[in-house]
Motif scaffolding. Structure first.
Motif, short mmCIF file in Angstrom:
data_model
loop_
_atom_site.label_atom_id
_atom_site.label_comp_id
_atom_site.label_asym_id
_atom_site.label_seq_id
_atom_site.Cartn_x
_atom_site.Cartn_y
_atom_site.Cartn_z
N UNK A 1 0.85 -1.19 0.00
CA UNK A 1 0.00 0.00 0.00
C UNK A 1 0.89 1.24 0.00
N UNK A 2 0.73 2.08 -1.01
CA UNK A 2 1.49 3.32 -1.09
C UNK A 2 0.62 4.46 -0.57
N UNK A 3 1.13 5.19 0.40
CA UNK A 3 0.37 6.25 1.05
C UNK A 3 1.12 7.56 1.00
N UNK A 4 0.42 8.60 0.61
CA UNK A 4 0.95 9.95 0.66
C UNK A 4 0.42 10.62 1.92
N UNK A 5 1.28 10.99 2.85
CA UNK A 5 0.80 11.61 4.10
C UNK A 5 -0.04 12.86 3.86
N UNK A 6 0.15 13.52 2.72
CA UNK A 6 -0.67 14.70 2.43
C UNK A 6 -2.13 14.33 2.20
N UNK A 7 -2.37 13.11 1.72
CA UNK A 7 -3.73 12.63 1.52
C UNK A 7 -4.34 12.12 2.81
#
Length: 638
Positions: A251-257
């Motif tokens: 799972x790739x997560x962007x902390x901004x999202x």
């Protein structure tokens, strides 16, 4: 050589050459070929052999060895009820993802169902959860030897609990041949030069630990370089129970999202939980046995902040994402959070262990990759700056609130008035002395006990915590420190706790990590769990050594963990005391003395400090009387 003995030789030689370093043996007739071969492997220094008379304790001891070392550990038993005694530890190993191997001797198929002595249906005896392989009684041919060798290789590569059931016909044994030419001896004790080299690992000469195994400098350097490459390269495949491979789901997560998230590390999560929290800028909730209770994002007072009476409910209610690693079991607050509607829950599955499924909608992945903040967005830099600053404020809110609560619940004594001790007025000096004496004589309570235990345990030590009320006391208070903490949280039973701690201690004090060889293992256990496994105190038998271990018994007179459950409010008081608390009057000092252990009783702060720093006995039981009525912590039913 009999067919049984020849097959046993092939099986165990293949296992040892595949990496098995510890074998646990329980005496018995049908497994005698395996036991005698294990003794020969010990003679040629290829394995460390551990002999136990109680199969249940033996299995938990092997579980502790496997937990700490990460290697599969076989426990050898004869047929019949001996096999059934392994079941509790096998279940714990399955639910924790620990490679415990039940290597059981069996009767040949023609005796099954005939009423023959010590004969039952052993294949599948542990039920559908534990994979079972049964080898028929070997004949005097190459095929039988090849099957045995193949089973040994499978044993060495196992990454989960596994039952290897092997049948033997008479004659069951004979003269075991010299096996020194078929296996390599274990590494000799580490030299001072190698110990000095460890401090600068890996260094230009390669991994010092690899050199200690007799590998040349050039080859060791090449291996070290390869290891470093794999550390930085993204993983694409993972090993299953027996080295088959399946694609990873990441799972790739962007902390901004997902600026309002939280990372939850349960038992066995490992340090990757801390890394994910740090990279994402998210608060970290880490249970004491998670392996992730450290780092700048750690929220110690998570129970209070996630609970219904939270002092800052906006932090809890604003959460949009929860990333779960390991197996969280210690708080109702976490359980309630993960079931909250609208919360995105991502569970990182553990190889070899059953999936943790807090909800039907939880997403299951093999790893989480945290992208750079705003990597998936095309917004202006000032917008990213504002988003990042707001995310930082959220994290700071969690940490500030946690620190404030931790300060309120501290058990440390007030700082001494140093100036009074130096005063020329004898009355000031006398008052200082009286205050210090009062502090030293302060009665020990639960908070003081767990705080002191955590404070005296260091990274080269090991801490084992029983499934009791005390693990929750510790979990609610322990500050961040990178310790190796073990607990049987797979099924959270109290059985086999002392045996597990002995296994952990033995593996750490004979392992590859140099500093841990000089460490102390401490077991924090309640009085019921101590009594339940008291027979495991029988060590130093048959010429075996025994590891250093402090067993700290919090004696509150029974199962006070049930005081925090609904049953305490609804049941008849007499019935509750009789069948739930089940208080027992036991002379713990007499038990310790009977098994040759040292003993100390600590009722005050100073006595507890002295006991925890006691160097006079390598194996000691420290009894700490506790008030059964001291503040309750809500618990999940066990």
């Amino acid at each position: 050589m009999s067919a049984a003995l020849a097959a046993a030789v092939e099986l165990l030689v293949a296992a040892v050459n595949g990496g098995v370093r510890d074998i646990v043996v329980c005496p018995g007739s049908r497994s005698q070929a395996l036991a005698l071969v294990a003794a020969e492997l010990e003679r040629v220094r290829a394995v460390r052999l551990h002999v136990r008379v109680d199969e249940r304790g033996a299995a938990f001891f092997a579980l502790g060895l496997a937990r700490e070392s990460g290697r599969p550990v076989p426990v050898i038993t004869t047929s019949g009820t001996a096999v059934a005694n392994l079941h509790p530890a096998m279940l714990e190993a399955h639910h924790s993802g620990v490679p415990l191997i039940a290597l059981t001797g069996d009767r040949p198929k023609e005796l099954i169902g005939t009423g023959a002595n010590q004969t039952t249906v052993q294949s599948g005896i542990f039920g559908p959860l534990i994979n079972t392989t049964t080898l028929g009684a070997p004949d005097d041919d190459e095929l039988s030897l090849a099957l045995a060798a193949g089973a040994g290789k499978e044993l060495a590569s196992a990454r989960t609990a596994w039952h290897l059931n092997v049948a033997y016909r008479e004659p069951l044994s004979g003269i075991v041949p010299d096996l020194s030419g078929r296996v390599e001896a274990l590494a000799s004790p580490v030299s001072p030069e190698l110990e000095a080299a460890e401090a600068a690992w890996p260094g230009k000469g390669g991994d010092a630990r690899i050199l200690g195994r007799g590998i040349g400098t050039e080859l060791a350097a090449q291996i070290t370089a390869t290891i470093e490459q794999h550390k930085t390269a993204p993983a694409k495949l993972r090993a299953s129970a027996h080295d088959s491979v399946t694609p990873l789901e990441i799972a790739e997560l962007d902390p901004a999202d997902w600026p309002v998230g939280i990372v939850i590390a349960g038992d066995g999560a490992g340090p990757s939980a801390e890394r994910i929290a740090r990279q994402g800028g998210w608060p970290l909730v880490a249970e004491v046995s998670s392996g992730a209770r450290f780092g700048r994002n750690l929220v110690v007072a998570y129970r209070q902040l996630l609970g219904e009476a939270s002092t800052v409910p906006g932090l809890r209610d604003g959460l949009e994402l929860a990333i779960v690693l390991g197996h969280p079991t210690l708080s109702r607050e976490v359980t309630a959070l993960l079931k909250r509607p609208g919360l995105r829950v991502i569970v990182v599955d553990r190889p070899g262990a059953p999936s943790f499924k807090p909800t039907k909608t939880a997403e299951h992945v093999d790893d989480v990759k945290v992208l750079a903040f705003g990597a998936t967005r095309l917004g202006a830099s000032d917008e990213m700056f504002q988003l990042r600053r707001e995310a930082g404020r959220m994290l700071a809110g969690w940490l500030d609130a946690s620190r404030a609560l931790v300060l309120e619940q501290g058990s440390d004594a007030p700082a001494p008035d140093i100036e009074a001790s130096r005063s020329r007025d004898f009355r000031d000096r006398a008052r200082f002395g009286q205050q210090e004496l009062a502090v030293s004589r302060e009665p020990v309570n639960r908070h003081m006990l767990v705080d002191a235990l955590w404070r005296h345990t260091w990274p080269h030590d090991r801490l084992v915590v029983a499934a009791s009320r005390l693990i929750r006391d510790l979990d609610s208070r322990a500050p961040g420190k990178r310790l190796r903490v073990h607990a049987n949280r797979g099924l959270a039973g109290i059985d086999g706790t002392i045996a597990t701690a002995l296994g952990v201690a033995d593996a750490s004090q004979h392992g590859d990590e140099l500093s841990s060889r000089a460490g102390m293992t401490r077991l924090l256990v309640g009085d019921l769990a101590f009594v339940h496994d008291a027979s495991s105190l029988l060590v130093m038998q048959g010429g075996e050594d025994a590891p250093r271990l402090q067993i700290v018994v919090g004696n509150d007179g029974g199962g006070t963990i049930f005081d925090g459950l609904e049953v305490a409010d609804t049941a008849d008081a007499t019935a509750f005391e009789r069948v739930m608390r089940t208080g027992r009057e036991v002379n713990i000092e007499a038990i310790a003395d009977a098994f040759g252990w040292g003993y100390r009783r600590a009722t005050t702060r100073s006595q507890l400090e002295e006991a925890l720093t006691d160097q006079t006995s390598p194996r000691i039981v420290i009894e700490v009387p506790l008030d059964a009525e001291q503040g309750q912590t809500d618990v999940d039913t066990e």
